[in-house]
Design a protein around this motif. Sequence first.
Motif, PDB file in Angstrom:
ATOM      1  N   ILE A  49      21.099  39.914 -12.421  1.00 52.38           N
ATOM      2  CA  ILE A  49      21.023  40.663 -13.682  1.00 52.38           C
ATOM      3  C   ILE A  49      22.048  41.794 -13.697  1.00 52.38           C
ATOM      4  CG2 ILE A  49      19.542  42.208 -15.048  1.00 52.38           C
ATOM      5  CD1 ILE A  49      17.181  40.353 -14.164  1.00 52.38           C
ATOM      6  N   ARG A  50      22.266  42.419 -12.529  1.00 52.98           N
ATOM      7  CA  ARG A  50      23.267  43.490 -12.430  1.00 52.98           C
ATOM      8  C   ARG A  50      24.689  42.930 -12.304  1.00 52.98           C
ATOM      9  NH1 ARG A  50      19.425  45.333  -8.632  1.00 52.98           N
ATOM     10  NH2 ARG A  50      20.843  44.694  -6.965  1.00 52.98           N
ATOM     11  N   LYS A  51      24.815  41.611 -12.336  1.00 52.61           N
ATOM     12  CA  LYS A  51      26.113  40.904 -12.221  1.00 52.61           C
ATOM     13  C   LYS A  51      26.763  41.115 -10.861  1.00 52.61           C
ATOM     14  CE  LYS A  51      26.826  41.362 -17.158  1.00 52.61           C
ATOM     15  NZ  LYS A  51      27.596  42.008 -18.202  1.00 52.61           N
ATOM     16  N   GLU A  52      25.932  41.296  -9.829  1.00 53.87           N
ATOM     17  CA  GLU A  52      26.426  41.473  -8.462  1.00 53.87           C
ATOM     18  C   GLU A  52      26.372  40.167  -7.671  1.00 53.87           C
ATOM     19  OE1 GLU A  52      24.784  46.071  -8.152  1.00 53.87           O
ATOM     20  OE2 GLU A  52      23.822  44.508  -6.970  1.00 53.87           O
ATOM     21  N   GLU A  53      25.579  39.218  -8.123  1.00 53.13           N
ATOM     22  CA  GLU A  53      25.402  37.940  -7.430  1.00 53.13           C
ATOM     23  C   GLU A  53      25.425  36.802  -8.434  1.00 53.13           C
ATOM     24  OE1 GLU A  53      25.361  37.318  -4.272  1.00 53.13           O
ATOM     25  OE2 GLU A  53      25.069  39.308  -3.422  1.00 53.13           O
ATOM     26  N   SER A  54      25.501  35.596  -7.902  1.00 57.75           N
ATOM     27  CA  SER A  54      25.561  34.394  -8.729  1.00 57.75           C
ATOM     28  C   SER A  54      24.173  33.781  -8.903  1.00 57.75           C
ATOM     29  CB  SER A  54      26.486  33.372  -8.064  1.00 57.75           C
ATOM     30  OG  SER A  54      26.371  32.117  -8.682  1.00 57.75           O
ATOM     31  N   ILE A  55      23.956  33.202 -10.052  1.00 57.05           N
ATOM     32  CA  ILE A  55      22.707  32.497 -10.334  1.00 57.05           C
ATOM     33  C   ILE A  55      22.616  31.190  -9.524  1.00 57.05           C
ATOM     34  CG2 ILE A  55      23.544  31.162 -12.297  1.00 57.05           C
ATOM     35  CD1 ILE A  55      20.923  31.857 -13.749  1.00 57.05           C
ATOM     36  N   ASP A  56      23.774  30.724  -9.038  1.00 56.17           N
ATOM     37  CA  ASP A  56      23.833  29.440  -8.327  1.00 56.17           C
ATOM     38  C   ASP A  56      22.945  29.405  -7.083  1.00 56.17           C
ATOM     39  OD1 ASP A  56      25.616  28.569 -10.246  1.00 56.17           O
ATOM     40  OD2 ASP A  56      27.384  29.032  -9.029  1.00 56.17           O
ATOM     41  N   ASP A  57      22.816  30.531  -6.387  1.00 55.04           N
ATOM     42  CA  ASP A  57      21.972  30.565  -5.186  1.00 55.04           C
ATOM     43  C   ASP A  57      20.500  30.326  -5.536  1.00 55.04           C
ATOM     44  OD1 ASP A  57      24.195  31.114  -3.581  1.00 55.04           O
ATOM     45  OD2 ASP A  57      23.964  33.270  -3.889  1.00 55.04           O
ATOM     46  N   LEU A  58      20.055  30.845  -6.660  1.00 51.94           N
ATOM     47  CA  LEU A  58      18.673  30.623  -7.104  1.00 51.94           C
ATOM     48  C   LEU A  58      18.453  29.147  -7.430  1.00 51.94           C
ATOM     49  CD1 LEU A  58      18.312  33.736  -9.435  1.00 51.94           C
ATOM     50  CD2 LEU A  58      17.328  33.445  -7.141  1.00 51.94           C
ATOM     51  N   ILE A  59      19.438  28.548  -8.056  1.00 55.31           N
ATOM     52  CA  ILE A  59      19.349  27.117  -8.386  1.00 55.31           C
ATOM     53  C   ILE A  59      19.266  26.300  -7.099  1.00 55.31           C
ATOM     54  CG2 ILE A  59      20.636  25.179  -9.385  1.00 55.31           C
ATOM     55  CD1 ILE A  59      21.751  27.292 -11.441  1.00 55.31           C
ATOM     56  N   GLU A  60      20.085  26.646  -6.122  1.00 52.93           N
ATOM     57  CA  GLU A  60      20.107  25.901  -4.856  1.00 52.93           C
ATOM     58  C   GLU A  60      18.762  26.000  -4.119  1.00 52.93           C
ATOM     59  OE1 GLU A  60      21.503  23.297  -2.133  1.00 52.93           O
ATOM     60  OE2 GLU A  60      22.427  23.851  -4.032  1.00 52.93           O
ATOM     61  N   ILE A  61      18.181  27.184  -4.079  1.00 54.40           N
ATOM     62  CA  ILE A  61      16.876  27.363  -3.422  1.00 54.40           C
ATOM     63  C   ILE A  61      15.821  26.499  -4.115  1.00 54.40           C
ATOM     64  CG2 ILE A  61      14.971  29.021  -3.070  1.00 54.40           C
ATOM     65  CD1 ILE A  61      17.214  29.305  -1.033  1.00 54.40           C
ATOM     66  N   ASN A  62      15.835  26.488  -5.441  1.00 52.36           N
ATOM     67  CA  ASN A  62      14.872  25.671  -6.177  1.00 52.36           C
ATOM     68  C   ASN A  62      15.062  24.188  -5.884  1.00 52.36           C
ATOM     69  OD1 ASN A  62      13.969  28.049  -7.232  1.00 52.36           O
ATOM     70  ND2 ASN A  62      14.213  27.472  -9.363  1.00 52.36           N
ATOM     71  N   LYS A  63      16.313  23.746  -5.806  1.00 50.49           N
ATOM     72  CA  LYS A  63      16.587  22.336  -5.502  1.00 50.49           C
ATOM     73  C   LYS A  63      16.080  21.970  -4.102  1.00 50.49           C
ATOM     74  CE  LYS A  63      20.560  21.546  -8.536  1.00 50.49           C
ATOM     75  NZ  LYS A  63      22.013  21.247  -8.571  1.00 50.49           N
ATOM     76  N   ILE A  64      16.245  22.877  -3.158  1.00 49.35           N
ATOM     77  CA  ILE A  64      15.738  22.640  -1.799  1.00 49.35           C
ATOM     78  C   ILE A  64      14.219  22.534  -1.818  1.00 49.35           C
ATOM     79  CG2 ILE A  64      15.490  23.694   0.487  1.00 49.35           C
ATOM     80  CD1 ILE A  64      18.389  24.798   0.053  1.00 49.35           C
ATOM     81  N   MET A  65      13.575  23.409  -2.576  1.00 47.46           N
ATOM     82  CA  MET A  65      12.110  23.332  -2.698  1.00 47.46           C
ATOM     83  C   MET A  65      11.686  21.999  -3.307  1.00 47.46           C
ATOM     84  SD  MET A  65      10.408  25.864  -1.439  1.00 47.46           S
ATOM     85  CE  MET A  65       8.844  25.866  -2.308  1.00 47.46           C
ATOM     86  N   MET A  66      12.421  21.550  -4.312  1.00 48.91           N
ATOM     87  CA  MET A  66      12.099  20.280  -4.957  1.00 48.91           C
ATOM     88  C   MET A  66      12.259  19.120  -3.975  1.00 48.91           C
ATOM     89  SD  MET A  66      13.758  20.901  -8.715  1.00 48.91           S
ATOM     90  CE  MET A  66      13.338  19.264  -9.332  1.00 48.91           C
ATOM     91  N   GLN A  67      13.278  19.181  -3.123  1.00 49.00           N
ATOM     92  CA  GLN A  67      13.450  18.144  -2.104  1.00 49.00           C
ATOM     93  C   GLN A  67      12.259  18.117  -1.163  1.00 49.00           C
ATOM     94  OE1 GLN A  67      17.202  19.130  -0.293  1.00 49.00           O
ATOM     95  NE2 GLN A  67      18.392  18.013  -1.828  1.00 49.00           N
ATOM     96  N   GLY A  68      11.813  19.303  -0.768  1.00 45.70           N
ATOM     97  CA  GLY A  68      10.653  19.389   0.117  1.00 45.70           C
ATOM     98  C   GLY A  68       9.392  18.864  -0.545  1.00 45.70           C
ATOM     99  N   LEU A  69       9.209  19.200  -1.802  1.00 46.75           N
ATOM    100  CA  LEU A  69       8.022  18.736  -2.514  1.00 46.75           C
ATOM    101  C   LEU A  69       8.034  17.228  -2.736  1.00 46.75           C
ATOM    102  CD1 LEU A  69       7.723  21.616  -5.138  1.00 46.75           C
ATOM    103  CD2 LEU A  69       6.050  21.062  -3.348  1.00 46.75           C
TER     104      LEU A  69
END
Length: 120
Positions: free
Chosen positions: A93-113
Amino acid sequence: MSLQAYQQAAARSENPRDAEYRLFGQVTRALLDAAAKPPGDIQGRIHALDWNRRLWSTLATDCADSSNVLPDALRAQIISLSLWVSRHTSAVIRKEESIDDLIEINKIMMQGLSGQSEAA
């Protein structure tokens, strides 16, 4: 059959793991859509970022409950990830990081599920 009746029937027959996978899929799709918006369009990203943070917060709250049947180590990892997601979301939100890391973590969780991580 109406859409609402179908959704109710699906919810009754869906096991918790499948429901979590489906929810992660919906939130991750919203994050992907938000990532496609111009970097300066933070208002266009807020809903997806907030939804993702609330999902992770709910998981952490559930894992903190002593009646949760997941192994303690896994519960602790999920709580830790939830804290990271919250901090990282604030940085996005502060534009200090990329949203891509959040997407990647979610994809990893989906793989686990889905059990894909066990097959790998």
